[in-house]
Motif scaffolding. Structure first.
Motif, short mmCIF file in Angstrom:
data_model
loop_
_atom_site.label_atom_id
_atom_site.label_comp_id
_atom_site.label_asym_id
_atom_site.label_seq_id
_atom_site.Cartn_x
_atom_site.Cartn_y
_atom_site.Cartn_z
N PHE A 61 0.78 -1.06 0.15
CA PHE A 61 -0.27 -0.13 -0.07
C PHE A 61 0.42 1.20 0.35
O PHE A 61 0.51 2.26 -0.58
CB PHE A 61 -1.57 -0.37 1.17
CG PHE A 61 -1.72 0.94 0.87
CD1 PHE A 61 -3.01 1.29 0.56
CD2 PHE A 61 -1.46 2.55 1.75
CE1 PHE A 61 -4.21 2.59 0.67
CE2 PHE A 61 -2.01 3.76 1.90
CZ PHE A 61 -3.16 3.63 1.62
N SER A 62 1.37 1.19 0.98
CA SER A 62 2.63 2.51 0.87
C SER A 62 3.99 2.75 -0.40
O SER A 62 3.50 3.97 -0.77
CB SER A 62 3.37 2.03 2.31
OG SER A 62 4.81 0.94 1.71
N LYS A 63 3.62 1.80 -1.11
CA LYS A 63 4.35 1.71 -2.21
C LYS A 63 3.70 2.82 -3.83
O LYS A 63 4.26 3.12 -4.86
CB LYS A 63 4.61 0.72 -2.77
CG LYS A 63 6.13 0.34 -2.31
CD LYS A 63 6.56 -1.54 -2.63
CE LYS A 63 7.79 -1.67 -1.79
NZ LYS A 63 8.42 -3.01 -2.54
N LEU A 64 2.32 2.36 -3.44
CA LEU A 64 1.22 2.72 -4.40
C LEU A 64 0.49 4.23 -3.58
O LEU A 64 0.59 5.28 -4.99
CB LEU A 64 -0.24 1.21 -4.58
CG LEU A 64 0.42 -0.35 -5.22
CD1 LEU A 64 -0.46 -0.68 -4.92
CD2 LEU A 64 1.26 0.49 -6.44
N ARG A 75 -10.09 1.85 -2.60
CA ARG A 75 -9.93 1.25 -3.77
C ARG A 75 -8.79 0.14 -3.44
O ARG A 75 -8.52 -0.70 -4.41
CB ARG A 75 -8.84 2.84 -4.64
CG ARG A 75 -8.21 2.26 -5.35
CD ARG A 75 -9.29 2.42 -6.64
NE ARG A 75 -8.24 2.38 -8.23
CZ ARG A 75 -7.70 1.54 -9.37
NH1 ARG A 75 -9.26 0.99 -9.37
NH2 ARG A 75 -7.38 1.66 -9.71
N PHE A 76 -7.93 0.55 -2.76
CA PHE A 76 -6.95 -0.80 -2.49
C PHE A 76 -6.82 -1.79 -2.96
O PHE A 76 -6.44 -3.15 -3.42
CB PHE A 76 -6.04 -0.63 -1.68
CG PHE A 76 -4.88 -1.36 -1.01
CD1 PHE A 76 -3.75 -0.99 -1.93
CD2 PHE A 76 -4.64 -2.06 -0.11
CE1 PHE A 76 -2.38 -2.28 -1.85
CE2 PHE A 76 -3.31 -2.82 -0.50
CZ PHE A 76 -2.48 -2.91 -0.93
N LEU A 77 -8.14 -1.82 -1.22
CA LEU A 77 -8.68 -3.20 -1.27
C LEU A 77 -9.77 -4.03 -2.08
O LEU A 77 -10.06 -4.95 -2.11
CB LEU A 77 -9.38 -3.69 0.23
CG LEU A 77 -8.70 -2.92 1.27
CD1 LEU A 77 -8.64 -2.94 2.37
CD2 LEU A 77 -7.55 -4.67 1.29
N THR A 78 -10.70 -3.43 -2.84
CA THR A 78 -11.59 -4.12 -3.52
C THR A 78 -11.20 -3.82 -5.21
O THR A 78 -11.34 -4.76 -5.62
CB THR A 78 -12.45 -2.37 -3.81
OG1 THR A 78 -12.91 -2.06 -2.36
CG2 THR A 78 -14.22 -2.71 -4.02
N ASP A 79 -10.46 -2.93 -6.05
CA ASP A 79 -10.52 -2.74 -6.91
C ASP A 79 -9.19 -2.50 -7.72
O ASP A 79 -9.03 -2.55 -8.93
CB ASP A 79 -11.86 -2.32 -8.31
CG ASP A 79 -11.95 -0.87 -7.95
OD1 ASP A 79 -11.04 -0.71 -6.98
OD2 ASP A 79 -12.73 -0.91 -8.60
N ASP A 80 -8.86 -2.60 -7.21
CA ASP A 80 -7.07 -1.99 -7.39
C ASP A 80 -6.25 -3.23 -8.40
O ASP A 80 -5.80 -3.91 -7.18
CB ASP A 80 -6.48 -1.44 -6.52
CG ASP A 80 -5.21 -0.57 -7.13
OD1 ASP A 80 -4.17 -1.55 -8.04
OD2 ASP A 80 -4.21 0.00 -6.69
N PRO A 81 -6.21 -3.26 -9.86
CA PRO A 81 -5.28 -4.77 -10.50
C PRO A 81 -4.11 -4.60 -9.68
O PRO A 81 -3.10 -5.85 -10.43
CB PRO A 81 -5.65 -4.54 -11.61
CG PRO A 81 -5.71 -2.72 -12.28
CD PRO A 81 -6.51 -2.55 -10.60
N ARG A 82 -3.12 -4.33 -9.10
CA ARG A 82 -2.49 -4.00 -8.64
C ARG A 82 -1.77 -4.78 -7.17
O ARG A 82 -0.50 -4.80 -6.71
CB ARG A 82 -1.52 -2.26 -8.61
CG ARG A 82 -1.03 -1.51 -9.79
CD ARG A 82 -0.75 -0.27 -10.08
NE ARG A 82 -1.51 0.67 -8.61
CZ ARG A 82 -1.96 1.65 -8.59
NH1 ARG A 82 -0.24 2.70 -9.15
NH2 ARG A 82 -2.78 2.39 -7.38
N ASN A 83 -2.93 -4.50 -6.58
CA ASN A 83 -3.12 -5.12 -5.40
C ASN A 83 -3.64 -6.67 -5.48
O ASN A 83 -4.11 -7.02 -5.96
CB ASN A 83 -4.10 -4.47 -4.41
CG ASN A 83 -4.20 -5.28 -3.15
OD1 ASN A 83 -3.43 -6.45 -3.00
ND2 ASN A 83 -5.24 -4.82 -2.18
N PRO A 84 -2.80 -8.08 -5.40
CA PRO A 84 -3.21 -8.76 -5.69
C PRO A 84 -3.80 -9.59 -4.35
O PRO A 84 -4.12 -10.75 -4.79
CB PRO A 84 -0.98 -9.79 -5.04
CG PRO A 84 -0.52 -8.74 -4.72
CD PRO A 84 -1.20 -7.51 -5.35
N ASN A 85 -4.54 -9.24 -3.54
CA ASN A 85 -5.01 -9.16 -2.41
C ASN A 85 -6.45 -8.59 -2.79
O ASN A 85 -7.47 -8.51 -1.71
CB ASN A 85 -4.11 -9.17 -1.28
CG ASN A 85 -3.59 -10.48 -0.95
OD1 ASN A 85 -3.66 -11.22 -1.31
ND2 ASN A 85 -2.33 -10.44 -0.52
#
Length: 284
Positions: A61-64, A75-85
């Protein structure tokens, strides 16, 4: 069973369970946030930071993202394709795993998972996330529950089922502890959980996020931190309690290996047995 097939079935179900639980985690914290309207930027960051910590994705998260606000975390936890989780990524990974073992799955099971994948990538889903997030998370939860129900109804009780059940209960036990752990980091003070009403509100939200409100109310009248933690960790009967899930993990591992319960033939069985003993004889 080939280890490749076992691994694929295990992760397919685990990713579906993870998407389901993430949707619960985000939804319950959005509900809690409505009761913290006076939070300033620093305290709002303190509200969402535990969510990232609980998923173990703080480094990614801190990198993005530079800020830890509602929009960024959701956004990070729902639909960010850069987050594999993220929820979207978990659904895609579950579907990819299912595709590689298509011959092991019933038509109904594949169709439900494929439908969830197509929905998650649709314009309708993107619109829901922006305009009506609770509805999006509800759709994910309902599809995940339907998927697990179809799996239970159409899968023979063989090694394939045990690996699927193993992944489901490991992920569920993990996420239940993460729901509970969020309370350790919530903001304190004027808008924190110092009053009895705020504390009750928080623990009620945790119960609802685990689908445990009805079951908890059936056994206890008052909602307290001690009661909720005891119920979600040590209950023998509730299917999302840590103890219940670890017992299912222990059963699946022994059915796969053929080793009688109470003994162990590999490191996984030893770890599961030790953890189950801690839960059987432990306390909050």
């Amino acid at each position: 069973m080939l280890s490749r097939v076992a691994n694929t079935l295990y992760w397919m179900v685990r990713y579906v369970e993870r998407a389901d639980n993430l949707s619960r985690l985000i939804d319950v914290n959005q509900q809690l946030l409505l009761d913290y309207e006076k939070l300033d930027t620093d305290r709002l960051r303190g509200f969402w930071q535990p969510i990232i910590l609980s998923t173990g994705d703080e480094e990614a998260f801190s990198k993005l993202y530079q800020d830890t606000g509602s929009d960024e975390v959701i956004r990070f936890l729902t639909d960010d394709p850069r987050n594999p989780n993220s929820i979207i990524s978990c659904i895609a990974l579950a579907r990819e795993n299912a595709r590689t073992v298509r011959d092991q799955l019933s038509d109904e099971l594949w169709e439900e998972l494929n439908a969830l994948y197509l929905f998650s990538r649709s314009d309708e889903a993107a619109h829901m996330i922006k305009i009506d997030p609770p509805r999006f998370y509800e759709n994910v939860r309902r599809s995940a529950v339907t998927f697990l129900g179809i799996a239970a109804s159409t899968t023979s009780r063989n090694e394939a089922w045990e690996f699927m059940d193993l992944g489901r209960h490991l992920e569920r036990a993990d996420k239940t502890t993460r729901f509970l752990d969020v309370s350790s980091y919530l903001p304190t003070g004027e808008d924190g959980l110092e009053s009895v009403s705020q504390e009750t509100l928080h623990w009620t939200a945790i119960l609802r996020s685990c689908g445990a409100m009805g079951a908890y109310r059936a056994s206890q009248r008052e909602i307290t931190a001690q009661g909720v933690v005891d119920f979600l960790i040590f209950s023998k009967d509730f299917p999302r309690s840590v103890r219940y899930c670890i017992e299912k993990v222990d059963i699946s591992l022994h059915l796969i290996s053929g080793t009688p319960r109470g003994a162990f033939s590999n490191e996984a069985e030893r770890e599961a047995g030790r953890l189950l003993a801690d839960l059987n004889f432990g306390s909050t």
